[in-house]
Design a protein around this motif. Structure first.
Motif, short mmCIF file in Angstrom:
data_model
loop_
_atom_site.label_atom_id
_atom_site.label_comp_id
_atom_site.label_asym_id
_atom_site.label_seq_id
_atom_site.Cartn_x
_atom_site.Cartn_y
_atom_site.Cartn_z
N ALA A 11 0.77 -1.33 -0.09
CA ALA A 11 -0.01 -0.08 0.06
C ALA A 11 0.85 1.16 0.18
O ALA A 11 0.73 2.25 -0.66
N ALA A 12 1.93 1.23 0.78
CA ALA A 12 2.80 2.44 0.73
C ALA A 12 3.42 2.67 -0.39
O ALA A 12 3.64 3.80 -1.08
N ASP A 13 3.91 1.62 -1.36
CA ASP A 13 4.43 1.84 -2.51
C ASP A 13 3.31 2.13 -3.45
O ASP A 13 3.34 2.66 -4.77
N GLY A 14 2.12 1.93 -3.52
CA GLY A 14 0.93 1.63 -4.20
C GLY A 14 0.53 3.22 -4.14
O GLY A 14 -0.21 3.57 -5.46
N ASP A 15 0.56 3.84 -3.47
CA ASP A 15 0.17 5.37 -3.57
C ASP A 15 0.86 6.15 -4.57
O ASP A 15 0.22 7.15 -5.15
N LYS A 16 1.97 5.89 -4.73
CA LYS A 16 2.91 6.45 -5.87
C LYS A 16 2.37 6.05 -7.13
O LYS A 16 1.96 6.75 -8.10
N LEU A 17 1.98 4.80 -7.40
CA LEU A 17 1.23 4.36 -8.81
C LEU A 17 0.00 5.04 -8.74
O LEU A 17 -0.54 5.13 -10.00
N PHE A 18 -0.62 4.82 -7.72
CA PHE A 18 -2.22 5.39 -7.80
C PHE A 18 -2.17 6.93 -8.12
O PHE A 18 -3.14 7.11 -8.63
N ALA A 19 -1.29 7.65 -7.87
CA ALA A 19 -1.14 9.11 -8.45
C ALA A 19 -1.54 9.41 -9.83
O ALA A 19 -2.17 10.16 -10.30
N GLN A 20 -1.12 8.18 -10.57
CA GLN A 20 -1.46 8.26 -11.90
C GLN A 20 -3.07 7.87 -12.35
O GLN A 20 -3.48 8.18 -13.57
N CYS A 21 -3.70 7.24 -11.33
CA CYS A 21 -5.05 6.86 -11.63
C CYS A 21 -6.07 7.91 -11.08
O CYS A 21 -7.14 7.91 -11.48
N ALA A 22 -5.45 8.81 -10.32
CA ALA A 22 -6.24 9.73 -9.44
C ALA A 22 -7.17 10.90 -10.62
O ALA A 22 -8.11 11.17 -10.05
N ALA A 23 -6.22 11.16 -11.70
CA ALA A 23 -6.83 12.33 -12.49
C ALA A 23 -8.39 11.52 -12.98
O ALA A 23 -9.36 12.33 -13.24
N CYS A 24 -8.74 10.41 -13.06
CA CYS A 24 -9.91 9.85 -13.56
C CYS A 24 -10.59 9.24 -12.31
O CYS A 24 -11.81 9.76 -12.33
N HIS A 25 -10.07 8.45 -11.51
CA HIS A 25 -10.63 7.79 -10.49
C HIS A 25 -10.92 8.47 -9.07
O HIS A 25 -11.63 8.38 -8.42
N GLY A 26 -10.39 9.79 -9.13
CA GLY A 26 -10.44 10.74 -8.10
C GLY A 26 -9.38 10.36 -6.92
O GLY A 26 -8.88 9.12 -6.78
N SER A 27 -8.89 11.34 -6.00
CA SER A 27 -7.78 11.12 -5.32
C SER A 27 -8.06 10.35 -4.17
O SER A 27 -7.09 9.77 -3.63
N LYS A 28 -9.17 10.11 -3.84
CA LYS A 28 -9.40 9.24 -2.80
C LYS A 28 -10.14 7.78 -3.45
O LYS A 28 -10.86 7.16 -2.65
N THR A 77 -1.88 -0.81 -19.21
CA THR A 77 -0.52 -1.27 -20.05
C THR A 77 0.57 -0.18 -20.04
O THR A 77 1.53 -0.67 -19.61
N ALA A 78 0.32 1.16 -19.98
CA ALA A 78 1.22 2.22 -19.79
C ALA A 78 1.98 2.29 -18.59
O ALA A 78 3.33 2.63 -18.39
N THR A 79 1.06 2.26 -17.58
CA THR A 79 1.56 2.24 -16.13
C THR A 79 1.77 1.31 -15.06
O THR A 79 2.53 1.47 -14.10
N LEU A 80 1.35 -0.01 -15.63
CA LEU A 80 1.60 -0.94 -14.75
C LEU A 80 2.51 -1.98 -15.26
O LEU A 80 1.72 -2.76 -16.04
N ALA A 81 3.67 -1.98 -15.16
CA ALA A 81 4.67 -2.66 -15.87
C ALA A 81 4.56 -4.19 -15.55
O ALA A 81 4.95 -4.97 -16.38
N ASN A 82 4.17 -4.78 -14.36
CA ASN A 82 4.12 -5.83 -14.19
C ASN A 82 3.25 -6.53 -12.97
O ASN A 82 2.61 -5.44 -12.25
N ASP A 83 3.33 -7.63 -12.55
CA ASP A 83 1.96 -7.97 -11.60
C ASP A 83 2.48 -7.48 -10.23
O ASP A 83 1.34 -7.26 -9.48
N ALA A 84 3.79 -7.21 -9.91
CA ALA A 84 4.09 -6.47 -8.78
C ALA A 84 3.50 -5.12 -8.66
O ALA A 84 3.07 -4.96 -7.57
#
Length: 198
Positions: A11-28, A77-84
């Motif tokens: 979850a701690a690392d996921g917040d950085k990845l989620f920043a790219q998702c927030a534009a559409c899905h919202g910051s929360k 495809t562009a933002t999530l490079a692998n299963d990790a």
């Protein structure tokens, strides 16, 4: 990995990845109907991982009629490079507080309750809370246009056709059993009452 390091690390690392998702899905993760982006906060981790893999592996979002799905397929495809990376962002999103639908959809709650319990509740839970053991996502907190669009996609063969998407195929079969759009409106009205203050 989750057993060794715990979900908190992801979850701690996921917040950085989620920043790219927030534009559409919202910051929360609350969703944005204007962008056809559903609320995803508090959704089950396994469900989130499966859908992200489905997008990345072109099991979802490839039908020409599914423009929002195609956008999500490209983003995954562009933002999530692998299963990790998928595991990290899914863990973070699952840790966010669950959403509640801001405006409840109108409909016949009695009919909606009866239909929901008879057709949906066994998998999605009696209060639309989801059931990870049955691979059924939480429906409470999703906006009406998103539910309607996904239901139509399952019913019309846009989603849930890939042989490797067993839960999607099951939902596609169920979507063909609902008699009318009005019944779907009533079911959504029932779903929207779940998780709301009484």
């Amino acid at each position: 990995m989750l057993l060794i390091y715990g979900a908190g690390c992801f979850a701690a690392d996921g917040d950085k990845l989620f920043a790219q998702c927030a534009a559409c899905h919202g910051s929360k993760g609350e969703g944005n109907a204007t962008f056809n982006a559903p609320a995803i906060a508090g959704q089950d981790t396994t469900y989130l991982e499966r859908q992200l893999r489905n997008f990345r592996n072109r099991r979802r979002g490839i039908d020409k009629s599914d423009v929002p799905g195609a956008q999500m397929q490209a983003a995954a495809t562009a933002t999530l490079a692998n299963d990790a990376a998928i595991a990290k962002v899914a863990s973070y999103v699952a840790s966010l507080p669950k959403t509640i639908t801001a405006v409840a959809a109108p409909g016949n709650l009695h009919n909606g309750n009866n239909l929901y319990q008879g057709k949906c509740g066994a998998c999605h839970g009696g209060a639309a809370e989801g059931n990870p053991a049955l691979n059924a996502p939480r429906l409470a907190g999703l906006d009406a246009p998103y539910i309607k669009r996904q239901f139509a996609h399952f019913r019309d063969g846009v989603r849930g056709t890939d042989p490797q998407d067993t839960p999607g195929r099951q939902m596609a079969m169920m979507a063909k059993t609902l008699p009318s759009d009005r019944d779907l409106d009533d079911i959504i009205a029932f779903i929207h009452r779940q998780g709301r203050p009484k």
